[in-house]
Design an enzyme around this catalytic site. Structure first.
Site, PDB file in Angstrom:
ATOM      1  N   TYR A 137      31.113  42.394  46.531  1.00 41.73           N
ATOM      2  CA  TYR A 137      32.035  42.520  45.403  1.00 41.73           C
ATOM      3  C   TYR A 137      31.402  42.009  44.101  1.00 41.73           C
ATOM      4  O   TYR A 137      32.099  41.847  43.105  1.00 41.73           O
ATOM      5  CB  TYR A 137      33.317  41.740  45.683  1.00 41.73           C
ATOM      6  N   ASP A 289      38.608  41.677  53.358  1.00 45.77           N
ATOM      7  CA  ASP A 289      39.541  42.684  52.852  1.00 45.77           C
ATOM      8  C   ASP A 289      39.941  43.619  53.988  1.00 45.77           C
ATOM      9  O   ASP A 289      41.104  44.020  54.109  1.00 45.77           O
ATOM     10  CB  ASP A 289      38.868  43.469  51.713  1.00 45.77           C
TER      11      ASP A 289
HETATM   12  N1  GGG Z   1      47.905  44.032  45.564  1.00 48.46           N
HETATM   13  C1  GGG Z   1      46.647  44.305  46.058  1.00 48.46           C
HETATM   14  C2  GGG Z   1      45.938  45.478  45.439  1.00 48.46           C
HETATM   15  O1  GGG Z   1      46.315  46.034  44.445  1.00 48.46           O
HETATM   16  N2  GGG Z   1      44.866  45.802  46.096  1.00 48.46           N
HETATM   17  C3  GGG Z   1      43.974  46.817  45.673  1.00 48.46           C
HETATM   18  C4  GGG Z   1      42.641  46.597  46.271  1.00 48.46           C
HETATM   19  O2  GGG Z   1      42.071  47.478  46.861  1.00 48.46           O
HETATM   20  N3  GGG Z   1      42.107  45.409  46.125  1.00 48.46           N
HETATM   21  C5  GGG Z   1      40.830  45.089  46.591  1.00 48.46           C
HETATM   22  C6  GGG Z   1      40.778  43.649  46.941  1.00 48.46           C
HETATM   23  O3  GGG Z   1      41.813  43.014  47.119  1.00 48.46           O
HETATM   24  O4  GGG Z   1      39.702  43.113  47.030  1.00 48.46           O
END
Ligand code: GGG
Length: 396
Positions: A137, A289
């Site tokens: 990330y 994740d």
């Molecule tokens: N509420 C969580 C959200 O919007 N997740 C979108 C997503 O793919 N996030 C990547 C992550 O949490 O690292």
């Protein structure tokens, strides 16, 4: 006592579920004697499409003036995947150094689950502790034809990174003749015609050690005898061999908690088969994740999975689910994960009784098995679910 809270509903079903979470939190505040001063921020796809700006620099100090953030979701089919997530959601995690991502997956009464490996009368109590600032990330990467040449920069509170990266495609290292799907240029061994993409995974020793220490502390405070740690050091030893080594160093300080290292593929295989064997699961960012979605599937769905992003001086709470644009505006969203994320926020603020009351009412509501959201087999619209829980909190 009044608390300043930053509210970022975001995209898709984000605003719908956050509205309901706010109703429930406000009701809890009235019952337990605190107020929430809600400061709403418009960031997300609509704001970006209107202004061309994802997150202005001024947002960071405005957010920082609040005690914590309650966030809905990011992601919109009108915007290419990537920039919104990286420059908004991840940018907030990185800037505030929210290196701990807690993703609990706890069983709820009477809630249908897709496995039969949870013994009758027992429930899961899994806590995914995900490193939240490094790994794949980092946002370091790119693409290029015939290779890549460019510079990169990453900023974290722990360190800054700058550098140049250059690589060039060379003639086949292992010539085997033309392969299916190769272009004429590639078949003629013209690697300059091949397109490449890459992303750098990066870990720092301090980054690994600090999240490992948090995971051990959580395991210890729960009285767990073991801590599982996800890795993939067999195939990616440069990165995850380092991860294992740093986690092992920290493990030496916790002799009463056995460290159970598993490659992520094996962990994903074993988790649905023997879910009761798992408690705290420590993961690098990307695996965390993924595993947390798997864990929430085992308790009945993403709509039941809250999360906390914690640093040493700030915090940000969000449902694990994304923006689900396919059901946005239909009333089919399940607000429970957002409501439970709100409860985590209250616990962070020290309003433990209010947090416990909300969690208790969610349990009681699910135990009744009536007026369930669509995700859980019912037909109750998002707003009605919020209303039921608000009424339950206010009634006591
Ligand atoms: N509420 C969580 C959200 O919007 N997740 C979108 C997503 O793919 N996030 C990547 C992550 O949490 O690292």
């Amino acid at each position: 006592m009044d608390y300043d809270i930053a509210v970022v509903p975001g995209d898709g079903i984000g605003p719908e579920v956050i509205d309901q979470a706010l109703r429930v939190l406000t009701a809890a505040g009235s019952r337990f004697g605190f107020g929430l001063k809600l400061n709403e921020f418009p960031y997300g796809a609509n704001h970006y499409l209107k202004t061309g700006v994802i997150l202005p620099e001024s947002a960071f100090s405005e957010l920082a003036a609040c005690k914590a953030i309650l966030f809905g979701a990011v992601g919109d089919p009108r915007v290419p995947m990537g920039p919104l997530e990286q420059e908004f959601l991840l940018a907030i995690r990185f800037r505030f150094d929210l290196y701990v991502n807690l993703r609990p997956a706890k069983s709820f009464p009477k809630t249908k689950v897709p496995i039969n490996t949870i013994p009758e009368g027992q429930g899961l109590d899994i806590l995914v502790v995900r490193e939240n600032t490094e790994d794949f990330y980092m946002g370091l990467g790119g693409r290029g034809l015939g290779g890549f040449e460019g510079s990169f920069q990453a900023k974290r509170r722990l360190y800054g990174l700058t550098g140049d990266l250059k690589f060039q495609a060379a003639p086949n290292g292992h010539p085997t003749g033309p392969q299916a799907g190769q272009t004429a240029g590639q078949a003629a061994n013209r690697p300059q015609d091949e397109e490449f993409a890459f992303s750098l995974g990066l870990l720092s020793a301090t980054g690994c050690r600090r999240i490992a220490a948090k995971a051990f502390e959580f395991a210890k405070s729960r009285g767990d005898k073991a801590l599982h740690v996800a890795s993939k050091a067999n195939a990616v030893p440069q990165l995850y061999g380092f991860w294992d080594a740093k986690v092992n160093e920290v493990a030496a300080n916790y002799p009463d908690v056995a460290l159970k290292r598993m490659n992520i593929d094996n962990l994903c295989y074993q988790l649905p088969r023997s879910p009761m064997d798992f408690g705290v699961i420590l993961c690098p960012n990307l695996f965390g994740d993924i595993v947390s979605d798997l864990a929430s599937s085992l308790i009945g769905g993403l709509g039941l999975a809250p999360s906390a992003n914690l640093g040493d001086d700030f915090a940000f709470f969000e449902p694990v689910h994304g923006s689900a644009p396919d059901i946005a505006g239909t009333g089919k969203a399940n607000p429970l994960a957002a409501i439970l994320s709100g409860a985590l926020l209250l616990r962070y603020l020290g309003e433990t009784q209010a947090a416990e009351a909300i969690e208790g009412e969610v349990q009681a509501y699910l135990a009744k098995g009536a007026d369930l959201p669509f995700e859980l087999g019912g037909q109750t619209p998002v707003e009605k679910v919020g209303q039921i829980l608000t009424a339950a909190i206010s009634a006591k």
